[in-house]
Design a protein around this motif. Sequence first.
Motif, PDB file in Angstrom:
ATOM      1  N   PHE A   1       0.837  -1.188   0.000  1.00 12.82           N
ATOM      2  CA  PHE A   1       0.000   0.000   0.000  1.00 12.82           C
ATOM      3  C   PHE A   1       0.877   1.244   0.000  1.00 12.82           C
ATOM      4  O   PHE A   1       2.090   1.160   0.155  1.00 12.82           O
ATOM      5  N   ASP A   2       0.274   2.406  -0.172  1.00 12.22           N
ATOM      6  CA  ASP A   2       1.038   3.647  -0.313  1.00 12.22           C
ATOM      7  C   ASP A   2       1.997   3.879   0.848  1.00 12.22           C
ATOM      8  O   ASP A   2       3.161   4.231   0.642  1.00 12.22           O
ATOM      9  N   SER A   3       1.534   3.694   2.071  1.00 16.16           N
ATOM     10  CA  SER A   3       2.418   3.913   3.229  1.00 16.16           C
ATOM     11  C   SER A   3       3.553   2.892   3.244  1.00 16.16           C
ATOM     12  O   SER A   3       4.678   3.220   3.627  1.00 16.16           O
TER      13      SER A   3
ATOM     14  N   ARG B   1       0.141   1.617  11.354  1.00 19.21           N
ATOM     15  CA  ARG B   1       0.164   2.820  10.516  1.00 19.21           C
ATOM     16  C   ARG B   1      -0.539   2.632   9.172  1.00 19.21           C
ATOM     17  O   ARG B   1      -1.046   3.584   8.594  1.00 19.21           O
ATOM     18  N   ALA B   2      -0.610   1.424   8.642  1.00 19.46           N
ATOM     19  CA  ALA B   2      -1.204   1.187   7.326  1.00 19.46           C
ATOM     20  C   ALA B   2      -2.645   0.690   7.393  1.00 19.46           C
ATOM     21  O   ALA B   2      -3.321   0.625   6.368  1.00 19.46           O
ATOM     22  N   PHE B   3      -3.131   0.353   8.573  1.00 14.67           N
ATOM     23  CA  PHE B   3      -4.453  -0.267   8.685  1.00 14.67           C
ATOM     24  C   PHE B   3      -5.563   0.608   8.119  1.00 14.67           C
ATOM     25  O   PHE B   3      -6.439   0.134   7.405  1.00 14.67           O
ATOM     26  N   SER B   4      -5.544   1.892   8.441  1.00 14.72           N
ATOM     27  CA  SER B   4      -6.572   2.807   7.945  1.00 14.72           C
ATOM     28  C   SER B   4      -6.603   2.807   6.418  1.00 14.72           C
ATOM     29  O   SER B   4      -7.669   2.750   5.800  1.00 14.72           O
ATOM     30  N   GLU B   5      -5.429   2.858   5.809  1.00 14.04           N
ATOM     31  CA  GLU B   5      -5.351   2.834   4.343  1.00 14.04           C
ATOM     32  C   GLU B   5      -5.882   1.515   3.785  1.00 14.04           C
ATOM     33  O   GLU B   5      -6.613   1.501   2.801  1.00 14.04           O
TER      34      GLU B   5
ATOM     35  N   VAL C   1     -10.379  -1.476   1.148  1.00 10.85           N
ATOM     36  CA  VAL C   1     -10.812  -2.861   1.267  1.00 10.85           C
ATOM     37  C   VAL C   1     -11.880  -3.230   0.241  1.00 10.85           C
ATOM     38  O   VAL C   1     -11.958  -4.370  -0.190  1.00 10.85           O
ATOM     39  N   GLU C   2     -12.679  -2.273  -0.205  1.00 14.42           N
ATOM     40  CA  GLU C   2     -13.711  -2.566  -1.202  1.00 14.42           C
ATOM     41  C   GLU C   2     -13.108  -3.035  -2.531  1.00 14.42           C
ATOM     42  O   GLU C   2     -13.756  -3.733  -3.296  1.00 14.42           O
ATOM     43  N   ILE C   3     -11.867  -2.657  -2.788  1.00 14.88           N
ATOM     44  CA  ILE C   3     -11.186  -3.135  -3.987  1.00 14.88           C
ATOM     45  C   ILE C   3     -11.177  -4.654  -3.994  1.00 14.88           C
ATOM     46  O   ILE C   3     -11.297  -5.289  -5.029  1.00 14.88           O
ATOM     47  N   PHE C   4     -11.083  -5.228  -2.799  1.00 13.17           N
ATOM     48  CA  PHE C   4     -10.941  -6.667  -2.668  1.00 13.17           C
ATOM     49  C   PHE C   4     -12.258  -7.371  -2.399  1.00 13.17           C
ATOM     50  O   PHE C   4     -12.283  -8.576  -2.231  1.00 13.17           O
ATOM     51  N   SER C   5     -13.360  -6.620  -2.341  1.00 14.34           N
ATOM     52  CA  SER C   5     -14.627  -7.227  -1.937  1.00 14.34           C
ATOM     53  C   SER C   5     -15.095  -8.322  -2.888  1.00 14.34           C
ATOM     54  O   SER C   5     -15.843  -9.195  -2.500  1.00 14.34           O
ATOM     55  N   GLY C   6     -14.626  -8.302  -4.122  1.00 17.95           N
ATOM     56  CA  GLY C   6     -14.979  -9.368  -5.051  1.00 17.95           C
ATOM     57  C   GLY C   6     -14.140 -10.606  -4.858  1.00 17.95           C
ATOM     58  O   GLY C   6     -14.423 -11.658  -5.405  1.00 17.95           O
ATOM     59  N   ASN C   7     -13.082 -10.487  -4.082  1.00 16.39           N
ATOM     60  CA  ASN C   7     -12.204 -11.614  -3.781  1.00 16.39           C
ATOM     61  C   ASN C   7     -12.478 -12.083  -2.360  1.00 16.39           C
ATOM     62  O   ASN C   7     -13.169 -11.435  -1.604  1.00 16.39           O
ATOM     63  N   THR C   8     -11.870 -13.186  -1.993  1.00 18.16           N
ATOM     64  CA  THR C   8     -12.097 -13.702  -0.654  1.00 18.16           C
ATOM     65  C   THR C   8     -11.157 -13.117   0.365  1.00 18.16           C
ATOM     66  O   THR C   8     -11.439 -13.166   1.541  1.00 18.16           O
ATOM     67  N   SER C   9     -10.021 -12.573  -0.049  1.00 19.50           N
ATOM     68  CA  SER C   9      -9.102 -12.041   0.962  1.00 19.50           C
ATOM     69  C   SER C   9      -8.220 -10.959   0.398  1.00 19.50           C
ATOM     70  O   SER C   9      -8.134 -10.759  -0.797  1.00 19.50           O
ATOM     71  N   ILE C  10      -7.540 -10.274   1.312  1.00 14.08           N
ATOM     72  CA  ILE C  10      -6.633  -9.211   0.910  1.00 14.08           C
ATOM     73  C   ILE C  10      -5.281  -9.772   0.480  1.00 14.08           C
ATOM     74  O   ILE C  10      -4.734  -9.378  -0.523  1.00 14.08           O
ATOM     75  N   ILE C  11      -4.738 -10.711   1.227  1.00 11.40           N
ATOM     76  CA  ILE C  11      -3.382 -11.184   0.943  1.00 11.40           C
ATOM     77  C   ILE C  11      -3.311 -11.957  -0.361  1.00 11.40           C
ATOM     78  O   ILE C  11      -2.449 -11.722  -1.175  1.00 11.40           O
ATOM     79  N   LEU C  12      -4.207 -12.876  -0.585  1.00 17.21           N
ATOM     80  CA  LEU C  12      -4.180 -13.687  -1.798  1.00 17.21           C
ATOM     81  C   LEU C  12      -5.611 -14.064  -2.139  1.00 17.21           C
ATOM     82  O   LEU C  12      -6.265 -14.745  -1.352  1.00 17.21           O
ATOM     83  N   PRO C  13      -6.115 -13.629  -3.292  1.00  9.93           N
ATOM     84  CA  PRO C  13      -7.528 -13.844  -3.598  1.00  9.93           C
ATOM     85  C   PRO C  13      -8.015 -15.278  -3.469  1.00  9.93           C
ATOM     86  O   PRO C  13      -9.152 -15.492  -3.116  1.00  9.93           O
TER      87      PRO C  13
ATOM     88  N   ILE D   1     -12.709 -17.915  11.579  1.00 11.89           N
ATOM     89  CA  ILE D   1     -13.115 -16.524  11.787  1.00 11.89           C
ATOM     90  C   ILE D   1     -12.860 -16.186  13.247  1.00 11.89           C
ATOM     91  O   ILE D   1     -13.346 -16.858  14.149  1.00 11.89           O
ATOM     92  N   LEU D   2     -12.065 -15.130  13.472  1.00  8.40           N
ATOM     93  CA  LEU D   2     -11.716 -14.733  14.831  1.00  8.40           C
ATOM     94  C   LEU D   2     -12.693 -13.714  15.403  1.00  8.40           C
ATOM     95  O   LEU D   2     -13.168 -13.853  16.518  1.00  8.40           O
ATOM     96  N   ARG D   3     -12.951 -12.654  14.641  1.00 13.49           N
ATOM     97  CA  ARG D   3     -13.892 -11.623  15.059  1.00 13.49           C
ATOM     98  C   ARG D   3     -14.041 -10.592  13.949  1.00 13.49           C
ATOM     99  O   ARG D   3     -13.292 -10.587  12.997  1.00 13.49           O
ATOM    100  N   LYS D   4     -15.016  -9.671  14.127  1.00  7.81           N
ATOM    101  CA  LYS D   4     -15.175  -8.580  13.173  1.00  7.81           C
ATOM    102  C   LYS D   4     -14.019  -7.602  13.302  1.00  7.81           C
ATOM    103  O   LYS D   4     -13.465  -7.390  14.382  1.00  7.81           O
ATOM    104  N   VAL D   5     -13.660  -7.003  12.174  1.00  5.28           N
ATOM    105  CA  VAL D   5     -12.636  -5.955  12.144  1.00  5.28           C
ATOM    106  C   VAL D   5     -13.226  -4.721  12.835  1.00  5.28           C
ATOM    107  O   VAL D   5     -14.388  -4.372  12.618  1.00  5.28           O
ATOM    108  N   ARG D   6     -12.421  -4.074  13.656  1.00  5.61           N
ATOM    109  CA  ARG D   6     -12.839  -2.833  14.324  1.00  5.61           C
ATOM    110  C   ARG D   6     -12.170  -1.673  13.614  1.00  5.61           C
ATOM    111  O   ARG D   6     -10.962  -1.474  13.715  1.00  5.61           O
ATOM    112  N   TYR D   7     -12.990  -0.919  12.899  1.00 11.88           N
ATOM    113  CA  TYR D   7     -12.462   0.198  12.129  1.00 11.88           C
ATOM    114  C   TYR D   7     -13.344   1.397  12.291  1.00 11.88           C
ATOM    115  O   TYR D   7     -14.526   1.345  12.226  1.00 11.88           O
TER     116      TYR D   7
END
Length: 167
Positions: A31-33, A130-134, A139-151, A161-167
Amino acid sequence: MIHNIMPDFSSLCGSCKSQGCCTDSAVPLVFDSDFIELKSIGKATNEFLHDRNVNGNIIKAINKKKDSTECVFWIDDKCSIYHQRPFDCRAYPFDILKVNESYCWIVYSCNPDSDWSWAESYLQDLEKDRAFSEVMQKVEIFSGNTSIILPTESEKTPYIILRKVRY
């Protein structure tokens, strides 16, 4: 900087046939940061990063070594940029998955009966990273995939599943 010491997953993951993302086909995103951090140490060039199309969006990703599944930063069985590694790397083995319209923290695990309660403080640190907010803004970029790290990672490896993300 958080996560200077990686938890020891050997007792939980010792029987897993999967490799860590540093040595398998996973391609961590930058990501940018993260890019700014890599640029500050001279590691943001085409030698180390490439552009990757994720749902029509161009995102930087870490290269693999030539003719290998190992990360270009994986040298002598360790990460050569450990203290500057991107968020995707800092988050491993955790990931974010959209479940029932909510983003949740998951962990890839071949051992579904493991006690992951210790992970809560780790997840809280990731949410302060520091990068979580970004990451969450994009995250919507990845909403069509199953995950951020590797689709397709969640299709290859069981996850909990551990818990909901707190953002």
